[in-house]
Motif scaffolding. Sequence first.
Motif, short mmCIF file in Angstrom:
data_model
loop_
_atom_site.label_atom_id
_atom_site.label_comp_id
_atom_site.label_asym_id
_atom_site.label_seq_id
_atom_site.Cartn_x
_atom_site.Cartn_y
_atom_site.Cartn_z
N ALA A 33 0.82 -1.21 0.00
CA ALA A 33 0.00 0.00 0.00
C ALA A 33 0.85 1.27 0.00
O ALA A 33 0.38 2.34 -0.40
CB ALA A 33 -0.93 0.00 1.21
N VAL A 34 2.11 1.15 0.45
CA VAL A 34 2.96 2.35 0.54
C VAL A 34 4.19 2.29 -0.34
O VAL A 34 4.87 3.31 -0.52
CB VAL A 34 3.39 2.60 2.01
CG1 VAL A 34 2.19 2.88 2.89
CG2 VAL A 34 4.21 1.44 2.55
N THR A 45 -1.31 8.40 -3.00
CA THR A 45 -2.38 7.44 -2.73
C THR A 45 -3.64 8.21 -2.36
O THR A 45 -3.58 9.21 -1.64
CB THR A 45 -1.99 6.52 -1.56
OG1 THR A 45 -0.85 5.74 -1.95
CG2 THR A 45 -3.14 5.58 -1.19
N MET A 46 -4.78 7.76 -2.87
CA MET A 46 -6.06 8.38 -2.52
C MET A 46 -6.76 7.50 -1.49
O MET A 46 -6.98 6.32 -1.70
CB MET A 46 -6.96 8.54 -3.74
CG MET A 46 -8.34 9.12 -3.40
SD MET A 46 -9.46 9.24 -4.82
CE MET A 46 -8.74 10.67 -5.65
N LEU A 47 -7.09 8.09 -0.36
CA LEU A 47 -7.82 7.41 0.70
C LEU A 47 -9.26 7.94 0.70
O LEU A 47 -9.47 9.15 0.71
CB LEU A 47 -7.17 7.67 2.05
CG LEU A 47 -5.74 7.17 2.23
CD1 LEU A 47 -5.07 7.87 3.40
CD2 LEU A 47 -5.72 5.67 2.42
N VAL A 48 -10.21 7.03 0.71
CA VAL A 48 -11.62 7.42 0.67
C VAL A 48 -12.37 6.69 1.78
O VAL A 48 -12.22 5.47 1.95
CB VAL A 48 -12.25 7.06 -0.70
CG1 VAL A 48 -13.69 7.57 -0.76
CG2 VAL A 48 -11.43 7.62 -1.84
N ASP A 49 -13.17 7.43 2.55
CA ASP A 49 -13.96 6.77 3.60
C ASP A 49 -15.39 6.56 3.13
O ASP A 49 -15.76 6.91 2.01
CB ASP A 49 -13.91 7.56 4.91
CG ASP A 49 -14.60 8.92 4.83
OD1 ASP A 49 -15.34 9.15 3.86
OD2 ASP A 49 -14.39 9.74 5.73
N ARG A 66 -4.69 5.38 8.24
CA ARG A 66 -6.06 5.58 7.77
C ARG A 66 -6.62 4.34 7.08
O ARG A 66 -7.80 4.30 6.74
CB ARG A 66 -6.10 6.76 6.78
CG ARG A 66 -5.71 8.11 7.38
CD ARG A 66 -6.64 8.53 8.49
NE ARG A 66 -6.32 9.86 8.99
CZ ARG A 66 -6.98 10.96 8.67
NH1 ARG A 66 -8.03 10.90 7.86
NH2 ARG A 66 -6.63 12.13 9.16
N MET A 67 -5.78 3.33 6.86
CA MET A 67 -6.26 2.11 6.21
C MET A 67 -7.16 1.31 7.14
O MET A 67 -7.00 1.33 8.35
CB MET A 67 -5.07 1.22 5.81
CG MET A 67 -4.28 1.69 4.63
SD MET A 67 -2.83 0.64 4.36
CE MET A 67 -3.63 -0.93 4.01
N GLU A 68 -8.11 0.62 6.54
CA GLU A 68 -8.96 -0.28 7.31
C GLU A 68 -8.24 -1.63 7.40
O GLU A 68 -8.07 -2.33 6.41
CB GLU A 68 -10.32 -0.45 6.64
CG GLU A 68 -11.32 -1.25 7.45
CD GLU A 68 -12.70 -1.30 6.82
OE1 GLU A 68 -13.54 -2.05 7.33
OE2 GLU A 68 -12.91 -0.60 5.81
N PRO A 72 -4.01 -9.01 12.71
CA PRO A 72 -3.14 -8.59 13.82
C PRO A 72 -1.70 -8.34 13.41
O PRO A 72 -1.06 -7.40 13.92
CB PRO A 72 -3.24 -9.76 14.81
CG PRO A 72 -3.79 -10.91 14.03
CD PRO A 72 -4.65 -10.31 12.98
N ALA A 73 -1.15 -9.13 12.50
CA ALA A 73 0.24 -8.91 12.06
C ALA A 73 0.34 -7.61 11.27
O ALA A 73 1.34 -6.88 11.39
CB ALA A 73 0.71 -10.08 11.21
N ALA A 74 -0.69 -7.32 10.49
CA ALA A 74 -0.70 -6.07 9.75
C ALA A 74 -0.72 -4.88 10.71
O ALA A 74 -0.06 -3.87 10.50
CB ALA A 74 -1.92 -6.02 8.82
N LYS A 75 -1.48 -5.02 11.79
CA LYS A 75 -1.53 -3.96 12.79
C LYS A 75 -0.18 -3.79 13.47
O LYS A 75 0.21 -2.67 13.82
CB LYS A 75 -2.62 -4.27 13.82
CG LYS A 75 -4.04 -4.16 13.26
CD LYS A 75 -5.08 -4.45 14.32
CE LYS A 75 -6.49 -4.30 13.77
NZ LYS A 75 -7.53 -4.59 14.79
#
Length: 516
Positions: A33-34, A45-49, A66-68, A72-75
Amino acid sequence: MSQTSGSPKASEQDERLSALYSNTTAVRAIASAVEGTIGPKGLDTMLVDTQGNVIITNDGVTILNRMEVVHPAAKMLINVASAQQEEIGDGTTTATLLAAALLQEGVAQVERGVPVTRVIEGIQVGVQFALERMQSRARSLEEQGRDALYQVAMVAGREHQDIARLVTESARLIGDEKLNSEDFRLSDTVMAVVGAQSQVFQGAVIDKQRMSPQMPKRVEAARVLIVDDELEAEELDSEALGTEAGFLLYRQYKEEFRANLVRLVSAGVSAVFTDRGVSPVAEEVLGEAGVLIVQRVMQKDLRKIAEHTGARPIKRTGLSKGTEELHKFLGFAELIYEDERMENIRIVGGSGKPMATILIGASTEEVVGERLRIAKDAAASVQAAVRGGIVPGGGALELWASREVEKRRETVRGMTGFGVEAVAKALRRPMTQIVLNAGFNPLEKVEEASVAQIEQDSDTLAIDCDEGTVVDMIAQGVFDPTPVKLHALRAAGEVTVAIMRIHTIIRMKEERTYEE
């Protein structure tokens, strides 16, 4: 006979490593993502809620936070990036990419049959050695000339010349002593306002307005009082107020409070900043005396005011002090005024430490938000460079360190060496991604840079992202702060080891509360 993936032994190994595979996949997804944002050719990157709100950014930690995310490993990986931001203020994308690369290379060694524990040991050895070698290549700012500070701001500020200039000017106004202070962050002096003119303001700017339009907009030779409390009389609970004695005590508190306010005026107080609210009585007494009041000021801003004006914060109970004693808590500023168009309070010429505020302007909320993030990254990098020196950027140092770790691998006995090898391979990842984002073949270009470094015995050679040729990063003015690089690798190593130690993932039962 070779072991096929469908054999019982292979199936058993897959099941045993299922947690590791699951975690690695999650971490890889986060890194993807980055990864496209790193380097001078990195994209946004465009973030949309769900409400349709949009953030367009190149900032790694903003994207990650801001990612959903549910895995747990990603967190854990996102927490690493957040820690990098909190500690250093920049380098979050590098830390994320290194962690993902370390984990990927570590898993590759496990798949070859190396025990996980040996890989972990090797990663720890390799990361520590790489940190030592990278630290040894740090250059002081004086060695490269003070213009190097501007180049650091340019790299971290994504080549925004106006932001790099403002950040560098602010750092020079504040001075190295303040920049080296543990409790000071240059990034905290950055403010962004829609419609503002970008500038370095020599003083403190508080994103607040005066309490009442009737109060003076401008106070010269201001004597400043900071109330780290609410500015109102002591209170009694309703039960105490219900008694005659309590009511009399309440009236006494009110009278004493009014007397204290009058004493403040007689002591020459002309500007008051409070942590919390202000009572109508205080607004009336001080307002009629021409005192400027700013209420509900954030703690970090109160500290800023105190530092610049030399004021000592006081609690409301301290307002009963005598006039002479009260003078010891007052600060001084040549001028305090409200900028009505920008809706903020500005403090100039404080008797305390010099201060500079970086004001960043833009035409819209979306643009000003991104420029604020860019300026904060640049400010954090400049401060890190002052504290810990600089190293060549563009992935050059990591590529050099990769070869150093390869040499160290030859001296490590047993299977631990495979973990060291994983570190050596992972250190090539930053340059690989920078080159890929620039549109070149990373296999070809990274190898060209590596060969050139060997031939010239250099740690400064990397790929020019415009021409695709090998160039000297120091000569090109591409610098990174040493602390950013070191902290990114250290954090990446720690989270990699933490994830590789996870053998099983078990869902916890929900805690239930029962009403009696």
